[in-house]
Scaffold this motif. Structure first.
Motif, PDB file in Angstrom:
ATOM      1  N   THR A 135       0.854  -1.177   0.000  1.00 21.20           N
ATOM      2  CA  THR A 135       0.000   0.000   0.000  1.00 21.20           C
ATOM      3  C   THR A 135       0.887   1.223   0.000  1.00 21.20           C
ATOM      4  OG1 THR A 135      -0.110  -0.098   2.403  1.00 21.20           O
ATOM      5  CG2 THR A 135      -1.887  -1.155   1.179  1.00 21.20           C
ATOM      6  N   GLU A 136       0.504   2.211  -0.757  1.00 17.19           N
ATOM      7  CA  GLU A 136       1.330   3.413  -0.881  1.00 17.19           C
ATOM      8  C   GLU A 136       1.307   4.211   0.407  1.00 17.19           C
ATOM      9  OE1 GLU A 136       3.321   4.211  -3.344  1.00 17.19           O
ATOM     10  OE2 GLU A 136       2.752   2.356  -4.340  1.00 17.19           O
ATOM     11  N   GLU A 137       2.437   4.789   0.732  1.00 11.77           N
ATOM     12  CA  GLU A 137       2.557   5.655   1.905  1.00 11.77           C
ATOM     13  C   GLU A 137       1.767   6.952   1.686  1.00 11.77           C
ATOM     14  OE1 GLU A 137       5.465   3.435   4.210  1.00 11.77           O
ATOM     15  OE2 GLU A 137       4.870   5.468   4.663  1.00 11.77           O
ATOM     16  N   GLU A 138       1.418   7.594   2.774  1.00 13.89           N
ATOM     17  CA  GLU A 138       0.764   8.892   2.689  1.00 13.89           C
ATOM     18  C   GLU A 138       1.668   9.897   1.981  1.00 13.89           C
ATOM     19  OE1 GLU A 138      -2.063   9.329   6.587  1.00 13.89           O
ATOM     20  OE2 GLU A 138       0.012   9.903   6.717  1.00 13.89           O
ATOM     21  N   GLU A 139       1.068  10.805   1.294  1.00 17.40           N
ATOM     22  CA  GLU A 139       1.847  11.885   0.690  1.00 17.40           C
ATOM     23  C   GLU A 139       2.304  12.838   1.799  1.00 17.40           C
ATOM     24  OE1 GLU A 139       2.764  12.391  -2.442  1.00 17.40           O
ATOM     25  OE2 GLU A 139       1.903  10.463  -3.004  1.00 17.40           O
ATOM     26  N   ALA A 157      -7.784 -14.190  -2.888  1.00 18.11           N
ATOM     27  CA  ALA A 157      -6.839 -15.020  -3.641  1.00 18.11           C
ATOM     28  C   ALA A 157      -5.703 -15.488  -2.735  1.00 18.11           C
ATOM     29  CB  ALA A 157      -6.285 -14.237  -4.828  1.00 18.11           C
ATOM     30  N   ILE A 158      -5.179 -14.596  -1.915  1.00 17.50           N
ATOM     31  CA  ILE A 158      -4.088 -14.951  -1.012  1.00 17.50           C
ATOM     32  C   ILE A 158      -4.521 -16.061  -0.057  1.00 17.50           C
ATOM     33  CG2 ILE A 158      -2.681 -14.095   0.912  1.00 17.50           C
ATOM     34  CD1 ILE A 158      -2.612 -11.387  -0.563  1.00 17.50           C
ATOM     35  N   LYS A 213      -6.181  -4.379   4.689  1.00 20.26           N
ATOM     36  CA  LYS A 213      -6.053  -3.167   3.886  1.00 20.26           C
ATOM     37  C   LYS A 213      -6.026  -3.454   2.388  1.00 20.26           C
ATOM     38  CE  LYS A 213      -3.193  -1.402   7.637  1.00 20.26           C
ATOM     39  NZ  LYS A 213      -1.830  -1.016   8.041  1.00 20.26           N
ATOM     40  N   LEU A 214      -6.103  -4.717   2.016  1.00 27.63           N
ATOM     41  CA  LEU A 214      -6.012  -5.101   0.607  1.00 27.63           C
ATOM     42  C   LEU A 214      -7.394  -5.189  -0.014  1.00 27.63           C
ATOM     43  CD1 LEU A 214      -3.340  -7.934   0.932  1.00 27.63           C
ATOM     44  CD2 LEU A 214      -2.966  -5.547   0.300  1.00 27.63           C
ATOM     45  N   PRO A 215      -7.482  -5.018  -1.327  1.00 26.43           N
ATOM     46  CA  PRO A 215      -8.766  -5.229  -2.006  1.00 26.43           C
ATOM     47  C   PRO A 215      -9.285  -6.639  -1.736  1.00 26.43           C
ATOM     48  CG  PRO A 215      -7.184  -4.188  -3.480  1.00 26.43           C
ATOM     49  CD  PRO A 215      -6.426  -4.572  -2.252  1.00 26.43           C
ATOM     50  N   VAL A 216     -10.591  -6.784  -1.689  1.00 25.57           N
ATOM     51  CA  VAL A 216     -11.206  -8.063  -1.338  1.00 25.57           C
ATOM     52  C   VAL A 216     -10.743  -9.176  -2.262  1.00 25.57           C
ATOM     53  CG1 VAL A 216     -13.388  -9.316  -1.176  1.00 25.57           C
ATOM     54  CG2 VAL A 216     -13.234  -6.969  -0.328  1.00 25.57           C
ATOM     55  N   ASN A 243       5.348  -7.526   4.112  1.00 23.76           N
ATOM     56  CA  ASN A 243       4.315  -6.653   3.565  1.00 23.76           C
ATOM     57  C   ASN A 243       2.921  -7.198   3.836  1.00 23.76           C
ATOM     58  OD1 ASN A 243       6.281  -4.956   2.568  1.00 23.76           O
ATOM     59  ND2 ASN A 243       5.334  -4.748   0.563  1.00 23.76           N
ATOM     60  N   LEU A 244       2.769  -8.512   3.755  1.00 20.46           N
ATOM     61  CA  LEU A 244       1.470  -9.108   4.057  1.00 20.46           C
ATOM     62  C   LEU A 244       1.102  -8.877   5.518  1.00 20.46           C
ATOM     63  CD1 LEU A 244       1.717 -12.470   2.077  1.00 20.46           C
ATOM     64  CD2 LEU A 244       0.398 -10.449   1.476  1.00 20.46           C
ATOM     65  N   CYS A 245       2.080  -8.974   6.419  1.00 19.49           N
ATOM     66  CA  CYS A 245       1.813  -8.690   7.831  1.00 19.49           C
ATOM     67  C   CYS A 245       1.323  -7.261   8.030  1.00 19.49           C
ATOM     68  CB  CYS A 245       3.081  -8.916   8.661  1.00 19.49           C
ATOM     69  SG  CYS A 245       3.452 -10.650   9.012  1.00 19.49           S
ATOM     70  N   ASN A 246       1.833  -6.347   7.246  1.00 24.27           N
ATOM     71  CA  ASN A 246       1.437  -4.947   7.374  1.00 24.27           C
ATOM     72  C   ASN A 246       0.065  -4.663   6.783  1.00 24.27           C
ATOM     73  OD1 ASN A 246       3.747  -4.129   8.692  1.00 24.27           O
ATOM     74  ND2 ASN A 246       4.793  -3.471   6.840  1.00 24.27           N
ATOM     75  N   ASN A 247      -0.463  -5.589   6.003  1.00 27.36           N
ATOM     76  CA  ASN A 247      -1.688  -5.297   5.261  1.00 27.36           C
ATOM     77  C   ASN A 247      -2.809  -6.310   5.450  1.00 27.36           C
ATOM     78  OD1 ASN A 247      -1.004  -2.844   3.518  1.00 27.36           O
ATOM     79  ND2 ASN A 247       0.732  -4.182   3.103  1.00 27.36           N
ATOM     80  N   ILE A 248      -2.574  -7.342   6.260  1.00 26.19           N
ATOM     81  CA  ILE A 248      -3.585  -8.369   6.498  1.00 26.19           C
ATOM     82  C   ILE A 248      -3.799  -8.494   8.001  1.00 26.19           C
ATOM     83  CG2 ILE A 248      -4.162 -10.823   6.236  1.00 26.19           C
ATOM     84  CD1 ILE A 248      -2.610 -10.909   3.703  1.00 26.19           C
ATOM     85  N   SER A 249      -5.022  -8.725   8.405  1.00 28.95           N
ATOM     86  CA  SER A 249      -5.348  -8.796   9.823  1.00 28.95           C
ATOM     87  C   SER A 249      -4.728 -10.021  10.479  1.00 28.95           C
ATOM     88  CB  SER A 249      -6.869  -8.838  10.010  1.00 28.95           C
ATOM     89  OG  SER A 249      -7.383 -10.079   9.534  1.00 28.95           O
ATOM     90  N   THR A 250      -4.642  -9.959  11.801  1.00 31.18           N
ATOM     91  CA  THR A 250      -4.083 -11.073  12.567  1.00 31.18           C
ATOM     92  C   THR A 250      -4.853 -12.361  12.309  1.00 31.18           C
ATOM     93  OG1 THR A 250      -3.338  -9.560  14.294  1.00 31.18           O
ATOM     94  CG2 THR A 250      -3.537 -11.882  14.892  1.00 31.18           C
TER      95      THR A 250
END
Length: 652
Positions: A355-359, A401-402, A393-396, A450-457
């Motif tokens: 996911t892109e960082e904030e501007e 798929a993951i 935080k990822l699209p459904v 990266n998956l840890c940062n974007n997928i729930s526990t």
């Protein structure tokens, strides 16, 4: 007052170069003090009117590239510029030898590629490639020599590999390619049934580099969805796995195509990752001693009969037979391709899930903060966002798929160390394979980060499963080989998994001071600033989970270490994490006993001073460090106010 902090995102980029730093060699001389004579001899051969002399010079150039001590002399001479002109020589064999020699040179380092571009290699290279688009051209394959392609086709293969390395290393090469109008003809070469697997794979890898963040290429490639997507269904051997995976990478790079073929793309990645690379490595290690014996030249006893004079065609055929790889060499090459395919698969998934960082505001600077903005009390709201690891935080469609393809489990399998006996054989016999194994492991761990940062526990398997991963990674770090690249990837993933365990202190009840001391030693003994930052960040998280005696030890160690630390990013990461420890408990007695107010103020002054000195070096990290410095300033005000409130109590 909230703390502005986002998880670090790793976005993998493919890099076919990076083996040698040319800057370290520019002042090296050739052995025996004969600095220029060998290179000068090559240059004279390259400028000879004789085809044989040119080829001899090119073969020598290709060979000396393997000896690092020679590179400085090559760079100081004009031999690369002279050789580049031979890419458009009238003789096919000269063009072939030139493309091979320059390709060998281009794999050495990014700096060498930049130097080659400065020497105007691109002009004749693109001219050579344009020759293949202006005529109907198809390779021919000789079944008597393992299906080797004809010389003209192999010249194209070497030229594409050269272009790939140059485009990866410098934007000048990429811009030149964008203007060459070669892209459509390159896509046609993906038809492996006509052009063969070697050419299709090399072209696909070149397109993978060219299509990354290159909108000019997207406009062309978006018209070839059918050609690219047809490769996603390839099954079978390692060449097919590599071609399938690289095609998936090209599709993932092109927004219009990735949206259309997302499901097929994930299936292709999954198919590549599910191949058991350990079995393949185990099978080849028994044959590797046979491969190493090929380095010893065979002595052939000849009778006294006179040798028949060879024609040019006969000489060419003999050389081709001599160059035929053995069965073991083919097996090693195929396993190398498999490891490369799986690494690329992990990197594709990393980029999809980044996911892109904030501007950040360009004018953000701690000097612009008013006094009023930096004196707000630091309170419990400053802690880490509790929902950070509880939200997907990822699209459904990406998350589904993951989960359905079990990609987290497959990546974890790729991140594991290989058997020690296999590793030892590779270290002694085939280091290139061992390097590819390590690259695969590192890429798999960064993808999992990266998956840890974007997928729930919960979607990662739950806190207990994540805790087991954290423990296993710790064992690997403290017991495995101390490879810096693997250590950074391992500690980065450990740090990401630990973020998911902030609300599970019960899992750490068995942790002792001796266990904690291993991590403290890891910081003390570590020479790499990035790895130290990971260890210190983890210590800060553990400070939110452990009992008070261990928390006291952590805070004391972090403060002492930061006061000695020279790397600003490491200090910033450590202090950012340490402040989290105070999100739910004031720990006033610890603050008083350790003299935290004075130490934190000193660190605040050091960060402020270093920010002015290191703004350019920090690059995109500069705003994050500014945020930490702002929070630390407020934290100091908060600690002072707390100490004033409780001072009578702690003194009695």
């Amino acid at each position: 007052m909230g703390k502005a902090r986002k998880p670090k995102v790793h976005k993998n980029k493919l890099n076919p170069t990076g083996l040698v730093d040319v800057n370290a060699m520019l002042d090296q001389e050739l052995s025996n003090g004969k600095t220029d004579s060998p290179i000068q001899a090559i240059a004279e051969q390259l400028q000879s009117a004789s085809v044989e002399e040119k080829i001899c010079g090119l073969q020598t150039l290709a060979t000396i590239c393997h000896n690092e001590v020679n590179i400085g002399a090559v760079v100081k001479s004009d031999v690369v510029r002279i050789a580049a002109s031979l890419l458009v020589d009238s003789d096919q064999s000269v063009r072939h030898a030139t493309a091979g020699a320059l390709r060998n040179l281009s794999v050495l380092s990014v700096e060498i590629c930049e130097y080659m571009v400065d020497q105007d290699v691109l002009t004749p290279l693109l001219a050579l490639l344009n020759r293949y688009t202006s005529v109907e051209w198809k390779p021919t394959f000789d079944t008597t020599v393992q299906g080797q392609m004809d010389e003209k086709s192999d010249t194209f293969l070497q030229a594409v590999s050269l272009l790939w390395n140059l485009c990866e290393s410098t934007s000048v090469a990429l811009d030149s390619f964008n203007q060459s109008h070669l892209l459509e003809s390159f896509v046609r070469c993906l038809d492996w049934k006509i052009y063969g697997k070697d050419i299709a794979i090399s072209v696909a890898q070149c397109l993978l580099v060219i299509s990354e963040d290159n909108a000019a290429s997207w406009r062309v490639l978006s018209n070839f969805g059918n050609e690219l997507s047809s490769l996603l269904s390839l099954d079978g051997d390692s060449p097919n796995a590599l071609l399938r995976t690289v095609a998936a990478g090209v599709i993932a790079n092109v927004p219009a195509l990735s949206a259309t073929y997302l499901s097929q793309l994930f299936m292709a990645i999954s198919k590549t990752l599910e191949i058991n690379h350990r079995s393949a490595l185990g099978a080849v290690t028994s044959s590797l001693p046979l491969l190493s014996r090929k380095d010893v030249a065979d002595v052939e006893v000849l009778d006294d009969a006179p040798m028949e004079e060879e024609s040019a065609q006969q000489s060419h055929q003999r050389r081709r037979r001599d160059d035929m790889p053995s069965e073991v060499e083919i097996e090693v090459r195929n396993i190398g391709w498999l490891l490369q395919a799986q690494r690329i698969a992990a990197e594709i998934l990393t980029n999809i899930c980044s996911t892109e960082e904030e501007e950040w505001q360009d004018d953000m600077d701690d000097e612009n903060l008013s006094d009023a903005e930096s004196v707000h009390d630091y309170d419990a709201d400053n802690g880490p966002n509790d929902s950070l690891q509880n939200t997907d935080k990822l699209p459904v469609e990406v998350l589904d798929a993951i989960k359905s393809l079990g990609l987290v489990e497959k990546l974890w399998h790729k991140a594991q160390p290989i058997a020690e006996n296999v590793r030892q054989i590779l270290a002694e016999s085939e280091r290139n394979l061992l390097k590819r194994v390590n690259n695969l492991r590192a890429s798999a761990m960064l993808c999992l980060h990266n998956l840890c940062n974007n997928i729930s526990t919960d979607d990662l398997g739950g806190a207990e499963a994540i805790y087991q991963v954290w423990l296993e990674l710790g064992q690997q770090v403290f017991q495995g080989e101390q490879n810096p690249k693997l250590l950074e990837a391992s500690t980065t993933l450990m740090r990401a998994t630990l973020e998911h365990l902030r609300k599970s202190p019960e899992l750490f009840r068995q942790m002792t001071e001796n266990d904690l001391q291993l991590m403290l030693n890891g910081v003390t003994e570590c020479q790499d600033a990035e790895i130290r930052a990971n260890w210190l960040r983890m210590l800060g998280i553990l400070g939110c989970l452990l009992p008070e005696p261990l928390i006291r030890l952590i805070i004391d160690f972090v403060l002492t270490t930061c006061l000695k630390e020279q790397n600003l990013w490491t200090i910033s990461e450590a202090m950012d994490s340490m402040m989290d420890i105070f999100a739910e408990n004031d720990w006033n007695q610890i603050v008083h006993d350790l003299g935290m107010v004075a130490k934190c103020k000193e660190l605040d002054r050091r960060i402020k001073s270093k920010l002015k000195q290191n703004k350019r070096e920090l690059n995109e990290r500069y705003p994050a460090v500014c945020t930490v410095r702002t929070n630390l300033c407020r934290f100091c005000k908060y600690l002072e106010s707390e100490m004033k409130k409780i001072k009578p109590a702690v003194e009695t």
